[in-house]
Design an enzyme around this catalytic site. Structure first.
Site, PDB file in Angstrom:
ATOM      1  N   ILE A 195       0.841  -1.203   0.000  1.00 10.74           N
ATOM      2  CA  ILE A 195       0.000   0.000   0.000  1.00 10.74           C
ATOM      3  C   ILE A 195       0.876   1.253   0.000  1.00 10.74           C
ATOM      4  N   ASP A 237      14.863   1.088  10.481  1.00  9.63           N
ATOM      5  CA  ASP A 237      13.857   0.432  11.311  1.00  9.63           C
ATOM      6  C   ASP A 237      13.067   1.506  12.072  1.00  9.63           C
ATOM      7  N   PHE A 255       2.680   3.780   7.569  1.00  9.83           N
ATOM      8  CA  PHE A 255       2.267   2.526   6.926  1.00  9.83           C
ATOM      9  C   PHE A 255       3.070   1.329   7.433  1.00  9.83           C
ATOM     10  N   ALA A 256       4.262   1.565   7.972  1.00 10.31           N
ATOM     11  CA  ALA A 256       5.161   0.453   8.311  1.00 10.31           C
ATOM     12  C   ALA A 256       4.490  -0.476   9.311  1.00 10.31           C
ATOM     13  N   GLU A 312       4.221  -5.036  10.448  1.00 12.03           N
ATOM     14  CA  GLU A 312       4.068  -6.447  10.117  1.00 12.03           C
ATOM     15  C   GLU A 312       2.588  -6.610   9.834  1.00 12.03           C
ATOM     16  N   SER A 313       2.245  -7.203   8.667  1.00 10.53           N
ATOM     17  CA  SER A 313       0.864  -7.065   8.200  1.00 10.53           C
ATOM     18  C   SER A 313       0.121  -8.379   7.946  1.00 10.53           C
ATOM     19  N   THR A 328      -6.512  -0.641  10.547  1.00 11.76           N
ATOM     20  CA  THR A 328      -7.223  -1.667   9.788  1.00 11.76           C
ATOM     21  C   THR A 328      -8.589  -1.944  10.416  1.00 11.76           C
ATOM     22  N   ASP A 329      -9.528  -2.406   9.605  1.00 11.28           N
ATOM     23  CA  ASP A 329     -10.843  -2.793  10.147  1.00 11.28           C
ATOM     24  C   ASP A 329     -10.723  -3.967  11.118  1.00 11.28           C
ATOM     25  N   GLU A 330      -9.611  -4.714  11.022  1.00 12.17           N
ATOM     26  CA  GLU A 330      -9.478  -5.921  11.849  1.00 12.17           C
ATOM     27  C   GLU A 330      -9.411  -5.612  13.339  1.00 12.17           C
ATOM     28  N   TYR A 389      -2.013 -10.010  15.118  1.00 15.44           N
ATOM     29  CA  TYR A 389      -1.841  -8.849  14.218  1.00 15.44           C
ATOM     30  C   TYR A 389      -2.833  -7.749  14.583  1.00 15.44           C
ATOM     31  N   LYS A 408      -2.298  -3.858  16.076  1.00 14.85           N
ATOM     32  CA  LYS A 408      -2.778  -2.642  15.405  1.00 14.85           C
ATOM     33  C   LYS A 408      -3.737  -1.862  16.323  1.00 14.85           C
ATOM     34  N   PRO A 437      -5.051 -23.048  -1.852  1.00 11.87           N
ATOM     35  CA  PRO A 437      -5.472 -23.471  -0.507  1.00 11.87           C
ATOM     36  C   PRO A 437      -6.531 -22.542   0.093  1.00 11.87           C
ATOM     37  N   GLY A 447      -8.664 -19.048  15.042  1.00 12.15           N
ATOM     38  CA  GLY A 447      -9.315 -17.769  15.384  1.00 12.15           C
ATOM     39  C   GLY A 447      -9.778 -16.984  14.165  1.00 12.15           C
TER      40      GLY A 447
HETATM   41  P1  NAD Z   1       3.240  -4.762   3.591  1.00 12.82           P
HETATM   42  O1  NAD Z   1       3.554  -5.904   4.499  1.00 12.82           O
HETATM   43  O2  NAD Z   1       3.130  -4.985   2.122  1.00 12.82           O
HETATM   44  O3  NAD Z   1       4.338  -3.607   3.788  1.00 12.82           O
HETATM   45  C1  NAD Z   1       4.821  -3.239   5.047  1.00 12.82           C
HETATM   46  C2  NAD Z   1       6.059  -2.370   4.836  1.00 12.82           C
HETATM   47  O4  NAD Z   1       6.541  -1.958   6.130  1.00 12.82           O
HETATM   48  C3  NAD Z   1       7.209  -3.099   4.140  1.00 12.82           C
HETATM   49  O5  NAD Z   1       7.771  -2.304   3.127  1.00 12.82           O
HETATM   50  C4  NAD Z   1       8.201  -3.358   5.264  1.00 12.82           C
HETATM   51  O6  NAD Z   1       9.565  -3.388   4.823  1.00 12.82           O
HETATM   52  C5  NAD Z   1       7.931  -2.166   6.179  1.00 12.82           C
HETATM   53  N1  NAD Z   1       8.326  -2.461   7.575  1.00 12.82           N
HETATM   54  C6  NAD Z   1       8.007  -3.560   8.305  1.00 12.82           C
HETATM   55  N2  NAD Z   1       8.593  -3.502   9.512  1.00 12.82           N
HETATM   56  C7  NAD Z   1       9.280  -2.326   9.553  1.00 12.82           C
HETATM   57  C8  NAD Z   1      10.080  -1.684  10.539  1.00 12.82           C
HETATM   58  N3  NAD Z   1      10.322  -2.266  11.741  1.00 12.82           N
HETATM   59  N4  NAD Z   1      10.608  -0.479  10.250  1.00 12.82           N
HETATM   60  C9  NAD Z   1      10.393   0.112   9.048  1.00 12.82           C
HETATM   61  N5  NAD Z   1       9.672  -0.463   8.064  1.00 12.82           N
HETATM   62  C10 NAD Z   1       9.112  -1.670   8.327  1.00 12.82           C
HETATM   63  O7  NAD Z   1       1.906  -4.129   4.187  1.00 12.82           O
HETATM   64  P2  NAD Z   1       0.709  -3.382   3.437  1.00 12.82           P
HETATM   65  O8  NAD Z   1      -0.293  -4.383   3.036  1.00 12.82           O
HETATM   66  O9  NAD Z   1       1.263  -2.438   2.448  1.00 12.82           O
HETATM   67  O10 NAD Z   1       0.096  -2.572   4.664  1.00 12.82           O
HETATM   68  C11 NAD Z   1       0.527  -1.249   4.960  1.00 12.82           C
HETATM   69  C12 NAD Z   1      -0.238  -0.731   6.169  1.00 12.82           C
HETATM   70  O11 NAD Z   1      -1.631  -0.762   5.900  1.00 12.82           O
HETATM   71  C13 NAD Z   1      -0.031  -1.571   7.429  1.00 12.82           C
HETATM   72  O12 NAD Z   1       0.067  -0.694   8.521  1.00 12.82           O
HETATM   73  C14 NAD Z   1      -1.285  -2.424   7.532  1.00 12.82           C
HETATM   74  O13 NAD Z   1      -1.584  -2.751   8.851  1.00 12.82           O
HETATM   75  C15 NAD Z   1      -2.310  -1.469   6.922  1.00 12.82           C
HETATM   76  N6  NAD Z   1      -3.483  -2.107   6.281  1.00 12.82           N
HETATM   77  C16 NAD Z   1      -3.305  -3.090   5.339  1.00 12.82           C
HETATM   78  C17 NAD Z   1      -4.416  -3.628   4.703  1.00 12.82           C
HETATM   79  C18 NAD Z   1      -4.271  -4.683   3.631  1.00 12.82           C
HETATM   80  O14 NAD Z   1      -5.279  -5.213   3.154  1.00 12.82           O
HETATM   81  N7  NAD Z   1      -3.071  -5.010   3.182  1.00 12.82           N
HETATM   82  C19 NAD Z   1      -5.700  -3.190   5.053  1.00 12.82           C
HETATM   83  C20 NAD Z   1      -5.836  -2.185   6.019  1.00 12.82           C
HETATM   84  C21 NAD Z   1      -4.719  -1.645   6.624  1.00 12.82           C
HETATM   85  P1  TYD Z   2      -5.657 -12.452   3.984  1.00 13.47           P
HETATM   86  O1  TYD Z   2      -5.368 -12.006   2.587  1.00 13.47           O
HETATM   87  O2  TYD Z   2      -4.573 -13.119   4.775  1.00 13.47           O
HETATM   88  O3  TYD Z   2      -6.227 -11.185   4.746  1.00 13.47           O
HETATM   89  P2  TYD Z   2      -6.907 -11.060   6.228  1.00 13.47           P
HETATM   90  O4  TYD Z   2      -6.754 -12.324   6.955  1.00 13.47           O
HETATM   91  O5  TYD Z   2      -6.090  -9.972   6.838  1.00 13.47           O
HETATM   92  O6  TYD Z   2      -8.327 -10.691   5.966  1.00 13.47           O
HETATM   93  O7  TYD Z   2      -6.884 -13.462   3.935  1.00 13.47           O
HETATM   94  C1  TYD Z   2      -8.130 -13.073   3.380  1.00 13.47           C
HETATM   95  C2  TYD Z   2      -9.100 -14.224   3.580  1.00 13.47           C
HETATM   96  O8  TYD Z   2      -8.660 -15.340   2.800  1.00 13.47           O
HETATM   97  C3  TYD Z   2      -9.172 -14.722   5.016  1.00 13.47           C
HETATM   98  O9  TYD Z   2     -10.522 -15.092   5.300  1.00 13.47           O
HETATM   99  C4  TYD Z   2      -8.283 -15.952   5.030  1.00 13.47           C
HETATM  100  C5  TYD Z   2      -8.443 -16.498   3.619  1.00 13.47           C
HETATM  101  N1  TYD Z   2      -7.270 -17.218   3.065  1.00 13.47           N
HETATM  102  C6  TYD Z   2      -7.419 -18.499   2.535  1.00 13.47           C
HETATM  103  O10 TYD Z   2      -8.525 -19.067   2.509  1.00 13.47           O
HETATM  104  N2  TYD Z   2      -6.310 -19.131   2.035  1.00 13.47           N
HETATM  105  C7  TYD Z   2      -5.083 -18.543   2.054  1.00 13.47           C
HETATM  106  O11 TYD Z   2      -4.087 -19.200   1.605  1.00 13.47           O
HETATM  107  C8  TYD Z   2      -4.944 -17.224   2.574  1.00 13.47           C
HETATM  108  C9  TYD Z   2      -3.604 -16.541   2.613  1.00 13.47           C
HETATM  109  C10 TYD Z   2      -6.073 -16.589   3.067  1.00 13.47           C
END
Ligand code: NAD
Ligand code: TYD
Length: 334
Positions: free
Chosen positions: A8, A54, A75-76, A78-79, A119-121, A146, A150, A201, A271
């Site tokens: 993102i 970091d 944005f940084a 673990e996701s 995040t909505d989670e 996770y 958040k 899967p 979970g």
């Molecule tokens: P991503 O895992 O693709 O990217 C995370 C980035 O953060 C990476 O570039 C990583 O190198 C960096 N990072 C991780 N640990 C770090 C640290 N200790 N210091 C500096 N940088 C670090 O994640 P994403 O999907 O792009 O998500 C970005 C943000 O959006 C996150 O905060 C996540 O919680 C939030 N978010 C994601 C989603 C989604 O569907 N992916 C939805 C809602 C919110």
């Molecule tokens: P994911 O992309 O990991 O996002 P989140 O858990 O943060 O919503 O998973 C989206 C949905 O897909 C979630 O219900 C778990 C499911 N899923 C699978 O069924 N198989 C998979 O291999 C993965 C990664 C996710």
């Protein structure tokens, strides 16, 4: 901003540089397994400065925030939920302590506004087939490590606001999809496996529901929250696009012309949240934001991107990812 080499964050960099000609970005990212400089290929280097570091490194973080910096977008993180189930330590370190370090840097440098990408989670799960939606009034009830990290980050932001008067807004978005998403998440994992004729899967009964949004729509909403959001407020972001996982997976197979018998039902996630669904009325009415991308167009564009960028996928699938996949799914990738 932090995390701009991720999925993102890198979309946000592209969008802001394109749509906001007066803005320059300092992009601070640790380049973890999920960070990838290939995600920033072609980005205008005159208005984008990349710093590897970091978010928990106090000195480096402070040094990276430029004088006169108007806003920090965090944005940084673990996701990935599955990784947090396996081991939560890094989630608490980066997502909670890192957010505190960043807030301290924002205060020390007199940054005007702090935008926390949440995040909505954090709001937990909703029952199947109900008329319930996540609103900004929903309680924080995180269920995965996770989501807990958040939610804790949100409280850390709130505390900085209440105690130190930091101007902060929080955005809570649903599941994003689009180009450059790491193929551990549902949509890119299924596209990559289908392209390689590997099993897809699906956890449990495949009927868990997620509320999918195209990544650029999320990024535009974040920008609106920064520009026009009220200090201290949270904004839920969603496209009113609930989909059952199994339907997402079938749509991907159909678009790629692959057979449904590649689907393999596997043991459910521990979970596993049943349903996420966002009521976006507040961002729509207060910020005037609306999504621009339909599910059909967004999914087609995403699949096309992965088809045209197989070397990006292959780089990832050739590294540490193979070990992750084997440990996670119990089968080796071909
Ligand atoms: P991503 O895992 O693709 O990217 C995370 C980035 O953060 C990476 O570039 C990583 O190198 C960096 N990072 C991780 N640990 C770090 C640290 N200790 N210091 C500096 N940088 C670090 O994640 P994403 O999907 O792009 O998500 C970005 C943000 O959006 C996150 O905060 C996540 O919680 C939030 N978010 C994601 C989603 C989604 O569907 N992916 C939805 C809602 C919110
Ligand atoms: P994911 O992309 O990991 O996002 P989140 O858990 O943060 O919503 O998973 C989206 C949905 O897909 C979630 O219900 C778990 C499911 N899923 C699978 O069924 N198989 C998979 O291999 C993965 C990664 C996710």
């Amino acid at each position: 901003m932090t995390g701009g080499a991720g999925f993102i964050g890198s979309a946000f960099v592209r969008l802001v540089l394109e749509e906001q000609p007066d803005v320059s970005i300092v992009d601070y990212d640790a380049l973890t397994y999920a960070g990838n400089l290939e995600n920033l290929a072609g980005v205008d280097g005159t208005r984008h400065t990349f710093i590897k570091g970091d978010i928990c490194d106090r000195e480096a973080m402070l040094a990276a925030v430029p004088d006169g910096c108007d806003a920090i977008f965090n944005f940084a993180a673990e996701s990935h939920v599955d990784r947090s189930i396996h081991s939560a330590d890094e989630f608490l370190r980066t997502n909670v302590i890192g957010t505190q370090v960043l807030l301290d840097a924002a205060r020390a440098k007199g940054v005007r506004r702090f935008v926390q990408i949440s995040t909505d989670e954090v709001m937990g799960t909703l029952p199947d087939d109900s008329d319930d939606y996540f609103t900004e009034a929903s309680p924080l009830q995180p269920n995965s490590p996770y989501a807990a990290s958040k939610a804790a980050a949100e409280f850390v932001v709130r505390a900085a606001q209440e105690t130190h008067g930091v101007d902060a807004v929080i955005t809570r978005c649903g599941n994003n999809y689009g180009p450059r998403q790491f193929p551990e998440k549902l949509i890119p994992l299924m596209i990559a496996n289908a392209m390689n004729d590997e099993p897809l899967p699906v956890y449990g009964d495949g009927r868990n529901v997620r509320d999918w949004i195209y990544v650029d729509d999320h990024c535009r909403a974040i920008w609106s929250a920064y520009e026009n959001g009220r200090s201290g407020e949270a904004y839920n972001i969603g496209s009113r696009n609930e989909q059952e996982n199994i339907n997402v997976v079938k749509a991907i197979l159909d678009a790629l012309g692959k057979p449904h018998d590649l689907i393999k039902y596997v043991t459910d996630r521990l979970g596993h949240d049943r349903r996420y669904a966002i009521d976006p009325a507040k961002v729509e009415t207060e910020l005037g934001w609306k999504p621009q991308t339909t599910w059909e167009n967004g999914l087609a564009a995403t699949i096309k991107w992965y088809q045209e960028n197989q070397s990006w996928v292959n780089h990832i699938r050739s590294g540490e990812y193979k070990e992750y996949y084997k440990a996670m799914y119990g089968t080796a990738l071909g």
